[in-house]
Enzyme design. Structure first.
Site, PDB file in Angstrom:
ATOM      1  N   GLY A   1      41.670  45.203  40.577  1.00  0.00           N
ATOM      2  CA  GLY A   1      42.259  44.997  39.264  1.00  0.00           C
ATOM      3  C   GLY A   1      43.382  45.952  38.924  1.00  0.00           C
ATOM      4  O   GLY A   1      43.186  47.173  38.899  1.00  0.00           O
ATOM      5  N   ASP A   2      44.596  45.414  38.718  1.00  0.00           N
ATOM      6  CA  ASP A   2      45.728  46.153  38.146  1.00  0.00           C
ATOM      7  C   ASP A   2      46.340  47.210  39.062  1.00  0.00           C
ATOM      8  O   ASP A   2      46.965  48.154  38.574  1.00  0.00           O
ATOM      9  CB  ASP A   2      45.341  46.827  36.824  1.00  0.00           C
ATOM     10  CG  ASP A   2      44.905  45.836  35.763  1.00  0.00           C
ATOM     11  OD1 ASP A   2      45.256  44.653  35.885  1.00  0.00           O
ATOM     12  OD2 ASP A   2      44.204  46.238  34.817  1.00  0.00           O
TER      13      ASP A   2
ATOM     14  N   ARG B   1      47.317  40.591  42.730  1.00  0.00           N
ATOM     15  CA  ARG B   1      48.629  40.348  42.147  1.00  0.00           C
ATOM     16  C   ARG B   1      49.653  41.396  42.545  1.00  0.00           C
ATOM     17  O   ARG B   1      50.839  41.114  42.694  1.00  0.00           O
ATOM     18  CB  ARG B   1      48.520  40.276  40.630  1.00  0.00           C
ATOM     19  CG  ARG B   1      47.750  39.067  40.139  1.00  0.00           C
ATOM     20  CD  ARG B   1      47.469  39.185  38.653  1.00  0.00           C
ATOM     21  NE  ARG B   1      46.635  40.344  38.359  1.00  0.00           N
ATOM     22  CZ  ARG B   1      46.677  41.039  37.232  1.00  0.00           C
ATOM     23  NH1 ARG B   1      47.506  40.692  36.287  1.00  0.00           N
ATOM     24  NH2 ARG B   1      45.884  42.067  37.041  1.00  0.00           N
TER      25      ARG B   1
ATOM     26  N   CYS C   1      35.536  33.215  40.871  1.00  0.00           N
ATOM     27  CA  CYS C   1      36.482  32.177  40.452  1.00  0.00           C
ATOM     28  C   CYS C   1      36.221  31.771  39.001  1.00  0.00           C
ATOM     29  O   CYS C   1      35.119  31.334  38.657  1.00  0.00           O
ATOM     30  CB  CYS C   1      36.382  30.969  41.361  1.00  0.00           C
ATOM     31  SG  CYS C   1      37.544  29.652  40.933  1.00  0.00           S
TER      32      CYS C   1
END
Length: 496
Positions: free
Chosen positions: A344-345, A367, A242
């Protein structure tokens, strides 16, 4: 807590194989016949799709006009500032006149039981307690005995939309592992109902864990002991990834990466009192150019961590560069034989394939799941899904149904469901339909330009205005109440 927000323009350095070939200016490559301007885009939506946008350019083709990003956004992209919805600083919409002071930053002051049964495929307690040679239940055992976790797709414990209804959506599309939203251990120990609600599990979640945040060994250990007695989960995760100031300044989250003694006491203490595996989520480090993960991983293995997930960015970096998968590859060897998941990504099956080539045991998706929850299906079936706008609306309808089931169908439950739906729509609008792309796949750092979709609904779903997200919510949950106010994450896009 994992990424609850968004991304940034492509930059050279540290991206590894993922992100190669991303557009220089961080704009998704949409076929020219679909492109339009901001003014014509909103003109089309305001007309309800009944009228074509005005043709103001020579030759009568509205696609021939200026297709570039708004000036302020273009400056931000060219200067290498956070783009594609970076949670921390990116202002989503630059709608206000230049003479007014533009709102920017986050709205940080936004208003904010043990399950009785589960479905199959939960880890057998004999496995957890290292007694696999002799199962406690013998031939009657209905639990899972296979410990192979390789190749699993792990839905990150997202902070804004990672609630139970969203996890159910992702499970339906192929997520293998799910985890509850980050819970603060001190709040749990104080008995806060809202915090305990974050730990609720749905029967469809066959491999499910909870994530804790805290800065002190005594409270983290007490909390782990309490959870061990009161809830039924397959693992407990410590959030050492975080980056937000509220957590970091109290010594939690990423700060633990620089507090080795406290970190060790927390991991060892929690491991001693838990009957389920203890996992840890970390970043590459705190400072952008000072990687710590490769030094911490062997220690975490010795302290008792069963698995670590590594997000390929530092705390300082946030989302201003692509995740460093070359460094994650380096860390795989440092962690061995402890399993290491990479994060990630990931926004396409090609991204996932490149990630797996680094040697990680599995992949955490954050995401990417917010932009397209069907990503798990794409990865497992190795294809691009040109999902229709009606299919996407069906997903939103299912989410609202799950939300009403979870939070209740009274006025309070409806509005809570609406609030989380609106938060999710702020991510979904960044997805560009496969059939509109000039080049596949869309990269997570590529912000869509203004475009007209293949139907009105597809165009409406591309809007980055909160007012249009409200319209979509009203299709599913009815009109908003009088004096309705939606305060999204970013001040520049508030609906009042």
């Amino acid at each position: 807590m994992a990424e609850g927000a968004a991304e940034a323009p492509a930059e050279s350095g540290g991206g590894g194989d993922l992100g190669a070939g991303a557009l220089e200016r961080g704009v998704a490559p949409i076929k020219s016949r679909y492109l339009t301007t901001k003014e014509q885009f909103h003109e089309f939506l305001e007309a309800g799709g009944r009228e074509k946008p005005s043709q103001e350019t020579s030759g009568g083709n509205h696609y021939d006009c200026d297709l570039s990003e708004p000036e302020a956004k273009r400056i931000r992209l060219e200067d290498g500032q956070p783009g594609e919805g970076a949670t921390e600083e990116a202002a989503e919409h630059l709608e206000q006149p230049q003479t007014q002071k533009r709102a920017r930053g986050q709205n940080k002051a936004r208003p904010h039981i043990k399950p009785s049964h589960y479905d199959k495929n939960r880890l057998c307690p004999s496995i957890v307690q290292e007694s696999a040679a002799k199962c406690f239940f013998g031939d009657r055992c209905r639990f899972l005995h296979d410990l192979d976790i390789s190749g699993k797709l792990y839905l990150a414990p997202l902070t804004t939309c990672g609630n139970l209804p969203f996890r159910r959506i992702c499970k339906r599309y192929g997520a293998d592992v799910t985890c509850g939203e980050m819970a603060v251990c001190t709040n749990l120990l104080q008995g806060q109902t809202s915090e305990w609600a974050l730990l609720k599990r749905h029967p469809c979640e066959d491999i499910f864990g909870v994530q804790l945040e805290g800065a002190f060994p005594d409270t983290m250990t007490k909390c782990a002991e309490l959870l061990n007695r009161t809830i039924e989960v397959d693992f407990v995760d410590i959030n050492v990834g975080c980056p937000i100031d509220l957590v970091y300044k109290k010594g939690g989250g990423c700060a633990l990466m620089n507090r080795s003694a406290k970190f060790q006491q927390i991991v060892r203490g929690m491991d001693q009192v838990l009957d389920v595996p203890l996992t840890v989520k970390i970043r590459t480090g705190v400072q952008e150019r000072v990687n710590l993960a490769h030094r911490l991983l062997p220690k975490l293995r010795d302290w008792g961590a069963a698995l670590v997930t590594l997000h390929g960015r530092s705390r300082e970096q946030r989302y201003t560069k692509l995740a460093d998968w070359q460094y994650i590859k380096q860390c795989v060897a440092a962690a061995s034989p402890m399993p290491l998941f990479g994060n990630g990504d990931i926004l396409s099956y090609e991204d996932a394939n490149c990630a797996m080539q680094t040697g990680v045991t599995g992949i955490m998706i954050a995401r990417g799941a917010l932009l397209k929850p069907w990503l798990f299906t794409e990865i497992k079936e190795q294809r691009h899904w040109d999902i229709s706008s009606s299919e996407r609306l069906d997903i939103l309808r299912d989410f609202t149904n799950y939300g009403l089931e979870h939070w209740g169908s009274d006025t309070q439950g409806v509005e809570k469901t609406r609030r989380f739906l609106l938060e999710w729509l702020s991510f979904l609008c960044r997805y560009v339909p496969v059939g509109l792309l000039e080049r596949l796949p869309q990269r997570i750092n590529e912000r869509p330009p203004y475009y007209l979709g293949r139907d009105y609904l597809e165009t409406l779903m591309a809007s980055q205005r909160a007012a249009d997200w409200i319209r979509i919510s009203e299709m599913l949950l009815g009109p908003v109440p009088p004096n309705f106010v939606f305060v999204p994450k970013h001040k520049a896009n508030a609906y009042k």
